[in-house]
Design a protein around this motif. Structure first.
Motif, PDB file in Angstrom:
ATOM      1  N   ALA A  43       0.836  -1.211   0.000  1.00  0.00           N
ATOM      2  CA  ALA A  43       0.000   0.000   0.000  1.00  0.00           C
ATOM      3  C   ALA A  43       0.869   1.258   0.000  1.00  0.00           C
ATOM      4  O   ALA A  43       0.615   2.200  -0.756  1.00  0.00           O
ATOM      5  CB  ALA A  43      -0.944  -0.008   1.196  1.00  0.00           C
ATOM      6  N   LEU A  47       0.956   3.788  -3.297  1.00  0.00           N
ATOM      7  CA  LEU A  47       0.577   5.194  -3.146  1.00  0.00           C
ATOM      8  C   LEU A  47       1.583   6.114  -3.832  1.00  0.00           C
ATOM      9  O   LEU A  47       1.209   7.148  -4.397  1.00  0.00           O
ATOM     10  CB  LEU A  47       0.461   5.572  -1.672  1.00  0.00           C
ATOM     11  N   ILE A  72      -4.543   0.928   1.715  1.00  0.00           N
ATOM     12  CA  ILE A  72      -4.202   2.067   0.847  1.00  0.00           C
ATOM     13  C   ILE A  72      -5.201   3.210   1.047  1.00  0.00           C
ATOM     14  O   ILE A  72      -4.837   4.386   0.969  1.00  0.00           O
ATOM     15  CB  ILE A  72      -4.085   1.629  -0.637  1.00  0.00           C
TER      16      ILE A  72
END
Length: 180
Positions: A43, A47, A72
């Motif tokens: 995650a 990002l 996320i």
């Protein structure tokens, strides 16, 4: 043939069991469910790959993408994500459905978007997240559901691209898996 495939994502290493599917294709079985360390790492890294800060929701496909969508979403400061289910549930209001073919499932399936979530997504910008993209069948069905709901897909993220999916330019991913 070895019985496992060694996967390294950044500092994390996993030995994935090799599984032969009914269609004769052998895959390295990547299961994100239960692996909090890898989910968090993925995650964080995914990002960093998002080029736009203008999106409203993450959308994922049941079930192995759910922990990734949860993490996320939280890390990005968003408060809600949307899960596309694989069956109509009694609690759903006017669900939207679309057939889907996936490499890891031999039976025909469908993706389902609860009508309540469809209304929430109308006119919104979404990012689809999943654990693995292989044939792209689930991704294509998810995009068709988003179109039915009136949402715009602005990005596609996956932890891993499997087989020829590694050559796709419309998805961002952290690593690759071969097909055997």
């Amino acid at each position: 043939m070895p019985k496992t495939y060694h996967l390294q994502l950044g500092p994390l290493e996993r030995d994935l069991p090799l599984i032969t599917l009914p269609n004769g294709v052998t895959i390295a079985s990547f299961v994100l469910l239960g692996d909090a360390e890898l989910t968090h790492y993925a995650a964080e890294q995914l990002l960093k790959k998002i080029k736009t800060d203008t999106f409203d929701y993450f959308v994922t496909v049941e079930s192995k993408g759910i922990p990734l969508a949860q993490e996320i979403t939280w890390l990005s400061g968003h408060k809600r994500y949307i899960v596309l289910r694989k069956a109509v549930k009694d609690y759903m209001v006017s669900p939207l459905t679309i057939p889907v073919e996936a490499i890891t499932t031999s039976a025909s399936q469908q993706l389902v978007l609860d009508g309540t979530d469809a209304a929430r997504l109308k006119g919104k910008r979404v990012i689809i997240v999943d654990d693995v993209i292989s044939s792209g069948g689930s991704l294509q069905a998810a995009e068709q559901l988003m179109q039915k709901a009136g949402a715009q897909v602005v990005d596609r993220l996956a932890v891993l691209a499997e087989g020829s999916a590694k050559n796709r330019e419309d998805i961002k991913f952290l690593g690759t898996l071969p097909l055997f």
